[in-house]
Scaffold this active site. Structure first.
Site, PDB file in Angstrom:
ATOM      1  N   CYS B  44       0.828  -1.210   0.000  1.00 31.38           N
ATOM      2  CA  CYS B  44       0.000   0.000   0.000  1.00 31.38           C
ATOM      3  C   CYS B  44       0.857   1.252   0.000  1.00 31.38           C
ATOM      4  CB  CYS B  44      -0.899   0.025   1.226  1.00 31.38           C
ATOM      5  SG  CYS B  44      -1.759  -1.516   1.476  1.00 31.38           S
ATOM      6  N   ASP B 289      -5.243 -11.504  -0.228  1.00 32.07           N
ATOM      7  CA  ASP B 289      -5.832 -11.148  -1.521  1.00 32.07           C
ATOM      8  C   ASP B 289      -6.269 -12.333  -2.378  1.00 32.07           C
ATOM      9  OD1 ASP B 289      -5.042  -8.668  -0.665  1.00 32.07           O
ATOM     10  OD2 ASP B 289      -3.997  -8.123  -2.521  1.00 32.07           O
TER      11      ASP B 289
END
Lengths: 560, 560
Positions: B44, B289
């Protein structure tokens, strides 16, 4: 016939009640009465007016678009008639009238009401000490107080603030900002009693000292000294010179009018109301600082006067007075303040409060950055989370630090309101991106550790307890598991260094039966160390809650 | 015999699962395998590395105290063996082994497992368009991607970003920051589809344009143009010159390994898991994910890959794989991003999502300052709150603005998790002091108005609907109830001015049977105007949601 609603007190709660009543019942005649000349001002903004952070006092009395909330505003925009400099001196419940006195002319008149709303507010509590009437001894509540304080706040003046609560510390910051010498004197053994537990308050006290404020705890003021104007504050044998004294030991609800009318005063000394904000007279409502409310965790009545609560209660009182139907459940004791660079607050119960209410608790101290640690501007905050043993229900959160503590308090306040457990808080889907938090938000990390403590996996010990062990010469090892560089820069006197990465290889350096208390910067590595020692068969391994960041005592620093 | 736990994928979820498994089961042998060379990095943070906000890529791979999470860190501190540049190419569930290939030597070896954790992550989705393999066409996912993008990000370069989602907009900011010319192309009719409703996205688009980014919505890229390197992006007949193309239309879960092993793939295309993060094989877990999760409001399976969720799932998968017991309930779709000076995010369902799931909803747009309006540094934010009609349950919050939107999102996320109603949110005891919020926090104000709308007291109409009325020539009056000064400075073409304070006196200027839509800056005065008109017997008075601050179309400005 038109309904007549009279509201006594024209600040947060009263102004809200009057406006709301008119909106609910547009044909009602609403009269808003205040004994002061300034109405509908943001009293919470006063310290910032004193410090010149807010320059014009009118800003405190304006709407967000800059319209002053004066008589004309209330008449034209809200359809409410305002009478200022008018004191209500009695309520005749049988006749349903109030007796008003014009503060200038002293002329008395009667005003009939169908429904009455009491929003009479609170008054700073004046301690029973000698010479409180000397000049330059003041309180901070009204705009007039603020203007007087501001006129006296000349650089170099020696100010002494009596009371280390929210208002005392906000005023300390304001006066320090203006260049005064400031001392804060608090009777209890910590600042912000009732807001923070001892070790969290210690972090605030550290900030106060860093900003040049003299912090005196455990100090009961016995009297003031001076001829015409105050010259010193007497604390037992000690005399603190002071040109200016601010009394901020708390506020008391204004209940004379209600008591005089025979309305019930509750166990807290404030007006008793039900969840409709109705007093013991079905036609009389009360809201704001003059009434008590229910603490949603303990179920007990509390007196916690705050502008946020006043607005919510005013809304409910106004709706009900006008014939509508609304309720206000209560509060959970949330409060927050800024103390120079530090933000500090709590929601729910502190550990001390929880224990006083008979809860068996588990707690955690959890320091970390308020954003992703690699993000520029990330600042440290420390959370203290308190949960009930057995159920795991979160009872309270305290938060102190330079970073965003308000966000964690608001999420925790919401969680506590709905009876959330540490497990549930650890699973919250909070907003994550590097400018806002770490991938695991501080609150989630704290809840995770607390869960492990509740389950017995993590065994924490408070810094205060470790200090006591040192002071009493207990036989234990305080194990610093940080890196040599961290250890050399700043440390705790008497700690032994084994970096966490070396611990598995150096187990033989540690005695297996002695109490070993591991710590690091924030004690996540401290907890890892405990787990490594547990796994290696050590019998009595623990970690120190919150690590060196939560250590409120003297530190060993490198002599560079 | 020691338990062997193999974890495939060494980023957020996998690294967490491995560490946690070791802590739960200290005697287990944990092997963490990754096909890449960089492990445990904060993906991120990549846009902030590209923009030089984070200078050293090592910061993304370090602990908060600056220790790089490399092989040695995992071995010494976590007790976990790491194999990088090693790809797992098959799972033999019957033999309980994984087949690994060394990425350098291509040598294949087998590794037995007792428990397996899949944390294989996701891969940027590559759209089916021509010439995607041209040079200077890239995605943003790995450290290698970031380094390549950074090397190409030379001032003046024309960059085109395909996809206006979270990663697309974060990358747009990063590249603009580096001095590139930036265009963002989005197929849907708004930026951030799935995150924000149209009118909230319009506020983000306005910010992008103000920062010099070209915003192209409703634009499907049909192909890329160039010889060796990309030269342009083709959108139907339109050709956008581009020296650099970033493909950011979303990510797809890496499920090949799971599918090859016969594990169930869920309806979202990601690996199906239960609340224990267990796949359809009781000895194989999945997290992060690569797997789907449950949306706690709709009860449906969703694929919403986020670092925050990956960490929580990794924890649960690690505990269960190691023989412990933990569950992960699901998510409510919270996300947030910074777009230059604006913060934007959501939690729960947007209005569009809620309607798509069959909810009947009421909404409110509520702009206000993020702190007390008189406090220096107070900045505007706009909230959009969505509730279910009938129950009043809050379904979602969106928030956009320069101020602190994350705080309101986190409180709302918590409230939504516990099924809170608008009434309950309006009573929350949130932390109030002038540096942190108004006495009535934005969230409480929004919930209050929403309550009034749900009860039928407040009748709002969206800015978009007002615009449609103008465009279609409807017979109505748009009534500006702001002050003449505000009206003259900036306004909406075609609006009639009657300041709120004059409205009670000027009612005869308005036709009683025509639709009248009042607005102000934020539409609190607009709502007051509706109530005044209602009380005066007007039949069809409304207010425009969010006022002029939420008007996403062209404004009339004074020509000074």
């Amino acid at each position: 016939m038109k309904m007549s609603i009279v509201v006594i007190g024209a600040n947060a709660a009263g102004a809200k009640a009057a406006s709301k009543a008119k909106r609910i019942n547009p044909t009602a005649e609403i009269t808003l009465i205040d004994r002061g000349t300034f109405i509908s001002y943001g009293a919470c903004g006063i310290p910032y007016f004193v410090s010149d952070t807010v320059e014009d006092v009118k800003e405190l009395m304006s709407t967000p678009v800059g319209v002053v909330r004066d008589h004309q505003f209330f008449r034209k925009v809200k359809g409410v008639t305002v009478k200022t400099a008018t004191e209500v001196i009695a309520i005749d419940r049988a006749a349903k009238t109030v007796c008003m006195r014009d503060c200038q002319t002293s002329r008395e008149t009667k005003l009939p009401y169908d429904r009455l709303v009491l929003a009479t507010g609170s008054t700073p509590f004046i301690p029973q000490i000698s010479n409180v009437n000397l000049a330059n001894v003041l309180t901070v509540k009204s705009i007039e107080d603020a203007e007087l304080l501001k006129s006296l706040a000349v650089p170099g003046t020696r100010a002494c603030i009596v009371g280390g609560g929210l208002i005392g510390l906000e005023t300390a910051e304001a006066l320090r900002h203006k260049g005064l010498q400031v001392a804060v004197v608090e009777m209890r053994d910590q600042m912000l009693p009732g807001v923070l537990d001892w070790e969290m308050a210690a972090l605030v006290e550290k900030q106060l000292r860093q900003q040049g404020v003299t912090v005196m705890t455990g100090s009961a003021v016995t009297g003031l000294v001076g001829d015409a104007a105050v010259e010193a504050v007497q604390i037992g044998d000690v005399r603190i010179p002071a040109d200016l004294v601010v009394l901020a030991p708390g506020v008391a609800p204004n209940v004379e009018l209600a008591r005089g009318a025979g309305l019930e005063i509750g166990p807290t000394g404030a007006i008793a109301v039900d969840t409709r904000q109705c007093t013991t007279d079905p036609d009389i409502y009360a809201c704001g600082d003059c009434c008590e409310t229910t603490h949603l965790i303990t179920g007990k009545k509390v007196f916690i006067p705050l502008g946020s609560t006043a607005n919510k209660q005013g809304r409910v009182a106004g709706i009900n007075a006008a014939g509508g139907e609304a309720t206000f459940a209560g509060v959970i004791g949330t409060s927050i303040l800024r103390v120079f660079a530090v933000n500090a607050g709590k929601t729910g119960l502190t550990e001390a409060e929880a224990k006083a209410h008979g809860f068996e608790v588990e707690t955690v101290l959890s320091p970390s950055h308020d954003k992703a640690h690699f993000f520029p501007g990330a600042k440290p905050i420390i959370l203290k989370l308190v949960a009930e043993r057995g159920t795991g229900r979160i009872l309270g959160l305290q938060a102190v630090g330079e970073g965003a503590v308000d966000k964690r308090l608001d999420a925790a306040a919401t969680a506590i309101t709905f009876g959330a457990t540490a497990e549930q808080v650890a699973q919250l889907d909070l907003a994550y991106a590097p400018p806002y938090s770490a991938a695991m938000d501080n609150l989630i990390v704290a809840a995770d550790i607390l869960k492990n403590k509740l389950a017995g996996h993590a065994r924490g010990i408070t810094p205060r307890e470790v200090k006591r062990k040192f002071d009493e010469g207990d036989d234990f090892i305080l194990l610093d598991v940080r890196s040599p560089a961290e250890h050399n820069a700043v440390g705790i006197e008497g700690a032994k260094l084994i970096p966490l990465g070396m611990l598995r290889e150096k187990l033989e350096e540690l005695p297996r039966d002695k109490e070993i208390i591991a710590f690091c910067k924030i004690s996540l590595r401290g907890y890892e160390a405990q787990k490594i020692l547990d796994a290696a068969g050590f019998r009595n391994a623990k970690f120190m809650d919150g690590g060196i960041l939560a250590w409120p005592f003297a530190l060993r620093t490198s002599d560079k």
